[in-house]
Design an enzyme around this catalytic site. Structure first.
Site, PDB file in Angstrom:
ATOM      1  N   LYS A  16       0.828  -1.211   0.000  1.00  0.00           N
ATOM      2  CA  LYS A  16       0.000   0.000   0.000  1.00  0.00           C
ATOM      3  C   LYS A  16       0.862   1.262   0.000  1.00  0.00           C
ATOM      4  O   LYS A  16       0.350   2.378  -0.057  1.00  0.00           O
ATOM      5  CB  LYS A  16      -0.907   0.002   1.235  1.00  0.00           C
ATOM      6  N   LYS A  66      14.988  -6.026   5.273  1.00  0.00           N
ATOM      7  CA  LYS A  66      15.322  -4.960   6.230  1.00  0.00           C
ATOM      8  C   LYS A  66      16.697  -5.145   6.882  1.00  0.00           C
ATOM      9  O   LYS A  66      17.386  -4.170   7.145  1.00  0.00           O
ATOM     10  CB  LYS A  66      14.244  -4.860   7.313  1.00  0.00           C
ATOM     11  N   ASN A  87      14.269   0.375   7.439  1.00  0.00           N
ATOM     12  CA  ASN A  87      13.087   0.377   6.563  1.00  0.00           C
ATOM     13  C   ASN A  87      13.015   1.638   5.703  1.00  0.00           C
ATOM     14  O   ASN A  87      12.118   1.772   4.871  1.00  0.00           O
ATOM     15  CB  ASN A  87      11.787   0.229   7.370  1.00  0.00           C
ATOM     16  N   GLY A 127       6.686 -12.120  20.236  1.00  0.00           N
ATOM     17  CA  GLY A 127       7.586 -12.322  19.115  1.00  0.00           C
ATOM     18  C   GLY A 127       8.960 -11.748  19.407  1.00  0.00           C
ATOM     19  O   GLY A 127       9.105 -10.836  20.238  1.00  0.00           O
ATOM     20  N   ALA A 128       9.964 -12.312  18.740  1.00  0.00           N
ATOM     21  CA  ALA A 128      11.334 -11.838  18.944  1.00  0.00           C
ATOM     22  C   ALA A 128      12.079 -11.779  17.623  1.00  0.00           C
ATOM     23  O   ALA A 128      13.300 -11.824  17.578  1.00  0.00           O
ATOM     24  CB  ALA A 128      12.054 -12.760  19.935  1.00  0.00           C
ATOM     25  N   ALA A 131      10.329  -7.836  13.392  1.00  0.00           N
ATOM     26  CA  ALA A 131       9.248  -6.884  13.678  1.00  0.00           C
ATOM     27  C   ALA A 131       9.272  -6.469  15.152  1.00  0.00           C
ATOM     28  O   ALA A 131       9.075  -5.297  15.486  1.00  0.00           O
ATOM     29  CB  ALA A 131       7.901  -7.489  13.315  1.00  0.00           C
ATOM     30  N   MET A 215       0.173  -6.152  14.748  1.00  0.00           N
ATOM     31  CA  MET A 215       0.878  -5.397  13.696  1.00  0.00           C
ATOM     32  C   MET A 215       0.376  -5.781  12.300  1.00  0.00           C
ATOM     33  O   MET A 215       0.613  -5.060  11.342  1.00  0.00           O
ATOM     34  CB  MET A 215       2.381  -5.645  13.785  1.00  0.00           C
TER      35      MET A 215
HETATM   36  P1  ATR Z   1       9.675 -10.956  11.330  1.00  0.00           P
HETATM   37  O1  ATR Z   1      10.852 -10.266  10.757  1.00  0.00           O
HETATM   38  O2  ATR Z   1       8.383 -10.773  10.591  1.00  0.00           O
HETATM   39  O3  ATR Z   1       9.511 -10.693  12.790  1.00  0.00           O
HETATM   40  P2  ATR Z   1      10.940 -13.485  11.840  1.00  0.00           P
HETATM   41  O4  ATR Z   1      12.225 -12.820  12.192  1.00  0.00           O
HETATM   42  O5  ATR Z   1      10.932 -14.727  11.016  1.00  0.00           O
HETATM   43  O6  ATR Z   1       9.964 -12.507  11.078  1.00  0.00           O
HETATM   44  O7  ATR Z   1      10.152 -13.761  13.195  1.00  0.00           O
HETATM   45  C1  ATR Z   1       8.892 -14.330  13.228  1.00  0.00           C
HETATM   46  C2  ATR Z   1       8.387 -14.258  14.669  1.00  0.00           C
HETATM   47  O8  ATR Z   1       7.055 -14.772  14.714  1.00  0.00           O
HETATM   48  C3  ATR Z   1       9.192 -15.083  15.636  1.00  0.00           C
HETATM   49  O9  ATR Z   1       9.152 -14.455  16.899  1.00  0.00           O
HETATM   50  C4  ATR Z   1       8.422 -16.415  15.655  1.00  0.00           C
HETATM   51  O10 ATR Z   1       8.605 -17.158  16.839  1.00  0.00           O
HETATM   52  P3  ATR Z   1       9.880 -18.194  16.966  1.00  0.00           P
HETATM   53  O11 ATR Z   1      11.115 -17.337  17.055  1.00  0.00           O
HETATM   54  O12 ATR Z   1       9.629 -18.932  18.223  1.00  0.00           O
HETATM   55  O13 ATR Z   1       9.832 -19.042  15.720  1.00  0.00           O
HETATM   56  C5  ATR Z   1       7.024 -15.876  15.616  1.00  0.00           C
HETATM   57  N1  ATR Z   1       6.010 -16.825  15.133  1.00  0.00           N
HETATM   58  C6  ATR Z   1       5.805 -17.247  13.869  1.00  0.00           C
HETATM   59  N2  ATR Z   1       4.733 -18.087  13.810  1.00  0.00           N
HETATM   60  C7  ATR Z   1       4.260 -18.177  15.074  1.00  0.00           C
HETATM   61  C8  ATR Z   1       3.173 -18.898  15.679  1.00  0.00           C
HETATM   62  N3  ATR Z   1       2.350 -19.674  14.962  1.00  0.00           N
HETATM   63  N4  ATR Z   1       2.986 -18.753  17.005  1.00  0.00           N
HETATM   64  C9  ATR Z   1       3.815 -17.972  17.738  1.00  0.00           C
HETATM   65  N5  ATR Z   1       4.853 -17.283  17.239  1.00  0.00           N
HETATM   66  C10 ATR Z   1       5.073 -17.392  15.926  1.00  0.00           C
END
Ligand code: ATR
Length: 274
Positions: A16, A66, A87, A127-128, A131, A215
């Protein structure tokens, strides 16, 4: 000739950003052209070089580039340095400046659009990955009462928290550590919603009056927002506001003007729900 900007991504077809920046440019009477550029997975550096060489003034960067953008810069803002990701890029001769407006966009959306300032709030970040990392610094700067980062792989959350140890040190943990805790703001920065999944959250984490923020965004409520509603979260918000606010921050970096975002957000909301 118009100043050229773009967003680099893969995929990028549904971005977008071109519509958002066209609206900003019209509103602020800025003569810019903004396009979406699909970059091959192994071709990011080359695409950036070509765009800058052709006179491009700046770019946004979206998934999955990124972190790579971070490595391509000659100068970084403090917030991009902390986020470990870029970004927003600015090209000037051989200088490639990297910034990160994601955290500022989230904080603006929370504080201004949603009237939910973070100061004094108990905040849970899910999440870690990239993002999550992009918003930890700005969340801490806003002085929450505490910040807990939960992730499936708990060690990743602990490492992320460790990076930001300071006055209000965040706590990193796994989802199994959450029962018994309760929060005023819960932010989903996982990619779970993309796959229609829900992070393994226990009951009882939403305090009375709490805000649930995803997000991600889409026509329907994400699984996380549906769960939050069922668990009694008082307010639900998706990431459309963050998207528009991070773009406004990028526009400010490039053009020195911060556009009014409310009309653009309203336009996108109508288009999304159509
Ligand atoms: P991004 O850059 O979008 O944050 P990423 O670095 O691949 O992508 O991170 C994805 C995040 O989503 C991680 O925190 C992942 O958890 P893990 O580190 O334990 O894998 C989390 N994630 C993805 N699918 C998930 C799910 N179904 N339930 C919970 N956490 C999820």
């Amino acid at each position: 000739m118009s100043d050229r900007y773009c967003v680099f991504g893969n995929p990028v077809g549904h971005s977008k950003s071109p519509a958002i920046h066209a609206a900003f440019a019209a509103q602020c009477r800025q003569d810019i052209r903004y396009e979406a550029i699909l970059v091959p997975r192994d071709g990011f550096a080359e695409s950036v070089r070509d765009f800058a060489a052709a006179g491009g003034r700046g770019a946004n960067v979206t998934l999955p580039f990124k972190e790579e953008a971070y490595g391509l810069t000659t100068r970084l803002s403090a917030r991009a340095e902390l986020a470990g990701a870029v970004n927003t890029m600015v090209f000037h001769h051989a200088d490639v400046f990297g910034d990160n407006t994601d955290g500022a966009g989230l904080l603006f959306d929370l504080g201004v659009n949603l009237s939910c300032p973070i100061a004094g709030k108990r905040v849970l970040l899910l999440g870690a990955g990239g993002a999550a990392r992009g918003v930890v610094g700005p969340l801490l700067d806003a002085r929450p009462a505490n910040l807990v980062i939960a992730n499936r792989a708990a060690a990743r959350a602990e490492d992320l928290a460790q990076r930001f140890a300071g006055a209000t040190s965040p706590v990193g943990c796994g989802y199994t550590d959450l029962p018994g805790m309760c929060f005023d703001v819960v932010i989903n920065a996982t990619s779970a919603s993309l796959g229609g999944e829900l992070p393994p959250l226990p009951s009882g984490i939403f305090a009375p009056g709490s805000l649930a923020y995803d997000m991600m965004y889409g026509r329907e409520a994400t699984p996380f927002l549906a769960f939050a509603a069922q668990q009694g979260a008082a307010r639900l918000a998706d990431g459309l506001g963050m998207l528009v606010e991070q773009a406004a921050e990028a526009f400010l970096v490039w053009r020195g003007i911060r556009p009014a975002t409310a009309p653009v957000l309203a336009m996108l909301r109508v288009a999304l729900e159509r």
